[in-house]
Design a protein around this motif. Structure first.
Motif, PDB file in Angstrom:
ATOM      1  N   PHE A 213       0.791  -1.233  -0.106  1.00 25.04           N
ATOM      2  CA  PHE A 213       0.102   0.054  -0.024  1.00 25.04           C
ATOM      3  C   PHE A 213       0.721   1.381   0.062  1.00 25.04           C
ATOM      4  O   PHE A 213       0.627   2.165  -0.833  1.00 25.04           O
ATOM      5  CB  PHE A 213      -0.965   0.032   1.412  1.00 25.04           C
ATOM      6  N   GLN A 214       1.831   1.240   0.800  1.00 22.62           N
ATOM      7  CA  GLN A 214       2.714   2.580   0.908  1.00 22.62           C
ATOM      8  C   GLN A 214       3.817   2.691  -0.420  1.00 22.62           C
ATOM      9  O   GLN A 214       3.982   3.690  -0.855  1.00 22.62           O
ATOM     10  CB  GLN A 214       3.391   2.558   2.302  1.00 22.62           C
ATOM     11  N   LEU A 215       4.076   1.617  -0.809  1.00 18.64           N
ATOM     12  CA  LEU A 215       5.013   1.528  -1.948  1.00 18.64           C
ATOM     13  C   LEU A 215       3.960   2.204  -3.363  1.00 18.64           C
ATOM     14  O   LEU A 215       4.431   2.905  -3.853  1.00 18.64           O
ATOM     15  CB  LEU A 215       5.506   0.036  -2.412  1.00 18.64           C
ATOM     16  N   ARG A 216       2.847   1.666  -3.338  1.00 21.43           N
ATOM     17  CA  ARG A 216       2.028   2.451  -4.324  1.00 21.43           C
ATOM     18  C   ARG A 216       1.664   3.825  -3.942  1.00 21.43           C
ATOM     19  O   ARG A 216       1.830   4.574  -4.987  1.00 21.43           O
ATOM     20  CB  ARG A 216       0.587   1.558  -4.284  1.00 21.43           C
ATOM     21  N   ASP A 217       1.854   4.289  -2.744  1.00 22.99           N
ATOM     22  CA  ASP A 217       1.387   5.636  -2.372  1.00 22.99           C
ATOM     23  C   ASP A 217       2.697   6.400  -2.738  1.00 22.99           C
ATOM     24  O   ASP A 217       2.389   7.790  -3.163  1.00 22.99           O
ATOM     25  CB  ASP A 217       1.148   5.795  -1.018  1.00 22.99           C
ATOM     26  N   ASP A 218       3.847   5.742  -2.720  1.00 22.28           N
ATOM     27  CA  ASP A 218       5.095   6.611  -3.280  1.00 22.28           C
ATOM     28  C   ASP A 218       4.993   6.633  -4.714  1.00 22.28           C
ATOM     29  O   ASP A 218       5.287   7.840  -5.072  1.00 22.28           O
ATOM     30  CB  ASP A 218       6.218   5.528  -2.803  1.00 22.28           C
ATOM     31  N   LEU A 219       4.503   5.847  -5.434  1.00 22.71           N
ATOM     32  CA  LEU A 219       4.334   5.960  -7.026  1.00 22.71           C
ATOM     33  C   LEU A 219       3.313   7.089  -7.108  1.00 22.71           C
ATOM     34  O   LEU A 219       3.525   8.110  -8.000  1.00 22.71           O
ATOM     35  CB  LEU A 219       4.021   4.602  -7.784  1.00 22.71           C
ATOM     36  N   TRP A 220       2.243   6.932  -6.427  1.00 22.99           N
ATOM     37  CA  TRP A 220       1.071   7.922  -6.691  1.00 22.99           C
ATOM     38  C   TRP A 220       1.489   9.369  -6.325  1.00 22.99           C
ATOM     39  O   TRP A 220       1.180  10.544  -7.038  1.00 22.99           O
ATOM     40  CB  TRP A 220      -0.108   7.720  -5.818  1.00 22.99           C
ATOM     41  N   GLY A 221       2.480   9.553  -5.375  1.00 17.53           N
ATOM     42  CA  GLY A 221       2.947  10.929  -4.901  1.00 17.53           C
ATOM     43  C   GLY A 221       3.806  11.436  -5.938  1.00 17.53           C
ATOM     44  O   GLY A 221       3.822  12.755  -5.942  1.00 17.53           O
ATOM     45  N   GLY A 224       1.340  10.066  -9.883  1.00 22.60           N
ATOM     46  CA  GLY A 224      -0.247  10.217  -9.727  1.00 22.60           C
ATOM     47  C   GLY A 224      -0.956  11.418 -10.356  1.00 22.60           C
ATOM     48  O   GLY A 224      -0.157  12.371 -10.252  1.00 22.60           O
ATOM     49  N   ASP A 225      -1.935  11.206 -10.710  1.00 12.43           N
ATOM     50  CA  ASP A 225      -2.695  12.400 -11.324  1.00 12.43           C
ATOM     51  C   ASP A 225      -3.389  13.370 -10.212  1.00 12.43           C
ATOM     52  O   ASP A 225      -3.982  12.833  -9.554  1.00 12.43           O
ATOM     53  CB  ASP A 225      -3.962  12.341 -12.289  1.00 12.43           C
ATOM     54  N   SER A 232      -0.689  17.660  -4.664  1.00 11.31           N
ATOM     55  CA  SER A 232       0.284  18.131  -5.621  1.00 11.31           C
ATOM     56  C   SER A 232       1.262  16.909  -5.856  1.00 11.31           C
ATOM     57  O   SER A 232       1.545  16.205  -5.026  1.00 11.31           O
ATOM     58  CB  SER A 232       0.925  19.333  -5.118  1.00 11.31           C
ATOM     59  N   SER A 233       1.489  16.803  -7.097  1.00  9.38           N
ATOM     60  CA  SER A 233       2.450  15.729  -7.372  1.00  9.38           C
ATOM     61  C   SER A 233       3.896  16.251  -7.036  1.00  9.38           C
ATOM     62  O   SER A 233       4.860  15.476  -7.545  1.00  9.38           O
ATOM     63  CB  SER A 233       2.380  15.231  -8.688  1.00  9.38           C
ATOM     64  N   LEU A 234       4.122  17.396  -6.700  1.00  5.43           N
ATOM     65  CA  LEU A 234       5.604  17.744  -6.477  1.00  5.43           C
ATOM     66  C   LEU A 234       6.025  17.614  -4.824  1.00  5.43           C
ATOM     67  O   LEU A 234       7.084  17.880  -4.426  1.00  5.43           O
ATOM     68  CB  LEU A 234       5.637  19.386  -6.711  1.00  5.43           C
ATOM     69  N   ASP A 235       4.877  17.458  -4.040  1.00  2.66           N
ATOM     70  CA  ASP A 235       5.373  17.331  -2.677  1.00  2.66           C
ATOM     71  C   ASP A 235       6.553  16.552  -2.237  1.00  2.66           C
ATOM     72  O   ASP A 235       7.401  17.072  -1.799  1.00  2.66           O
ATOM     73  CB  ASP A 235       4.195  17.248  -1.762  1.00  2.66           C
ATOM     74  N   ASP A 236       6.269  15.212  -2.741  1.00  2.00           N
ATOM     75  CA  ASP A 236       7.400  14.354  -2.243  1.00  2.00           C
ATOM     76  C   ASP A 236       8.786  14.479  -2.755  1.00  2.00           C
ATOM     77  O   ASP A 236       9.804  14.380  -2.146  1.00  2.00           O
ATOM     78  CB  ASP A 236       6.913  13.019  -2.708  1.00  2.00           C
ATOM     79  N   ASP A 328      -3.133  -0.006  -9.944  1.00  3.18           N
ATOM     80  CA  ASP A 328      -2.157   0.989 -10.453  1.00  3.18           C
ATOM     81  C   ASP A 328      -2.805   2.411 -10.181  1.00  3.18           C
ATOM     82  O   ASP A 328      -3.924   2.469 -10.111  1.00  3.18           O
ATOM     83  CB  ASP A 328      -2.117   0.579 -12.037  1.00  3.18           C
ATOM     84  N   ALA A 329      -2.009   3.422 -10.308  1.00  2.00           N
ATOM     85  CA  ALA A 329      -2.555   4.723 -10.243  1.00  2.00           C
ATOM     86  C   ALA A 329      -3.402   5.090 -11.566  1.00  2.00           C
ATOM     87  O   ALA A 329      -2.917   4.598 -12.780  1.00  2.00           O
ATOM     88  CB  ALA A 329      -1.406   5.804  -9.904  1.00  2.00           C
TER      89      ALA A 329
END
Length: 329
Positions: A213-221, A224-225, A232-236, A328-329
């Motif tokens: 779940f968290q690994l997917r969240d990292d991808l979305w970060g 992700g759209d 925002s996709s810029l935060d991470d 997937d995102a």
């Protein structure tokens, strides 16, 4: 699953409305805080309550409104964590809405997060479940909070340091995997008096799934759209979060890309620079490897369910949750 979420939303709405009325009754000047509390609880997929509920059902217990209320309390823990996380990350948006600290300032946002945590404990203990059942889960509730805070602290301590995959995965386990999947599932199962064999089977399912779940969240970060993720996709990237995605990229990228990436991460990232970083992540193969890590962990969770001797309806629901938290995102 949809019906369960409707019931969780209803339980949250009833509780939150009552608490907000009591808050505003203290002083009408608290109205902006009350309005932001509404925003902080609104939305979301109610994943943590769902795991808690199905942990209860996996223990052999029947459906009751009391377990729905107890499970709903976990959503308040999540809401509190998001408010505090947004302050730390300086995020401007959450679920497509202005964050609490952007709207009211850091001080009031911290108070809102703290109040949500207090509400979570109150709703859990007044859910209607017998006190003897609640007592069973106190140590797990405490462990969940300890691990959530530990993960957040470790992320802060390691932000900006040389990325390390092992340490990134440790943060994954503590910060998100524990309070999203493993502890909610265990809390529900222990509330229901699950046998040791059932608890072991659920742990074998929950641990890899929480990491996925968290690994997917990292991808979305990053990929992700924002219209879908609500942030925002810029935060991470701007925050140089010590994610497994960043660690793998730096490890696998060619020397030129690695140097470019390190330079780009020295300052806040704009949209053009983010696009460049994404290209580096693609070329390095890091994005594909993270996706493979997610799939491997989802497969491990499915295998654990296949070996478990749980009620068929619980197995069905927990299988559907695998798909929901790893898609997937």
């Amino acid at each position: 699953m949809v019906e369960l979420r409707v019931r969780i939303d209803r339980a949250l709405e009833e509780f939150v409305e009552s608490e907000i009325a009591a808050l505003v009754a203290l002083d009408a000047h608290l109205t902006p805080v009350a309005e932001q509390l509404h925003v902080s609880v609104a939305g979301g997929k109610r994943i943590r309550p769902a795991f808690c509920y199905w942990g209860w059902r996996a223990s052999g217990q029947p459906d009751t409104e009391s377990i729905v209320r107890a499970a709903a309390a976990l959503e308040l823990v999540h809401a509190a964590a998001l408010v505090h996380d947004d302050i730390i990350d300086r995020s401007r948006l959450r679920r497509g809405r202005v964050t609490a600290h952007e709207k009211l300032g850091d001080g009031l946002a911290i108070m809102i997060g703290d109040l949500l945590l207090a509400w979570a404990g109150q709703l859990f203990h007044t859910s209607g479940l017998p006190r003897t059942f609640i007592v069973r889960a106190v140590s797990l509730w405490t462990a969940m909070g300890r691990e959530l805070i530990a993960g957040e602290c470790l992320e802060i301590l390691r932000t900006g340091a040389v990325p390390d995959l092992g340490r990134s995965l440790q943060i994954v386990r503590f910060k998100t995997g524990s309070y999203t999947v493993e502890r909610p599932l265990q809390i529900g199962a222990v509330l229901g008096g699950a046998a040791p064999a059932a608890l072991e089977a659920l742990a074998a399912y929950a641990r890899p799934l929480g990491e996925a779940f968290q690994l997917r969240d990292d991808l979305w970060g990053v990929f992700g759209d924002p219209a879908a993720t609500g942030k925002s996709s810029l935060d991470d990237l701007t925050g140089r979060k010590p994610t497994a995605l960043l660690a793998l990229t730096l490890d696998r990228a060619c020397e030129r890309d690695r140097e470019d990436l390190q330079e780009l991460l020295q300052a806040p990232v704009d949209a053009a620079q983010a696009a460049w970083i994404k290209q580096i992540m693609h070329r390095s193969g890091a994005r594909d490897q993270i996706r493979q890590m997610i799939d491997n962990r989802a497969d491990a969770a499915r295998t654990a369910l296949e070996r478990a001797r749980l009620a068929p309806e619980a197995v069905y629901a927990l299988t559907r949750l695998i798909d929901e938290v790893t898609a997937d995102a």
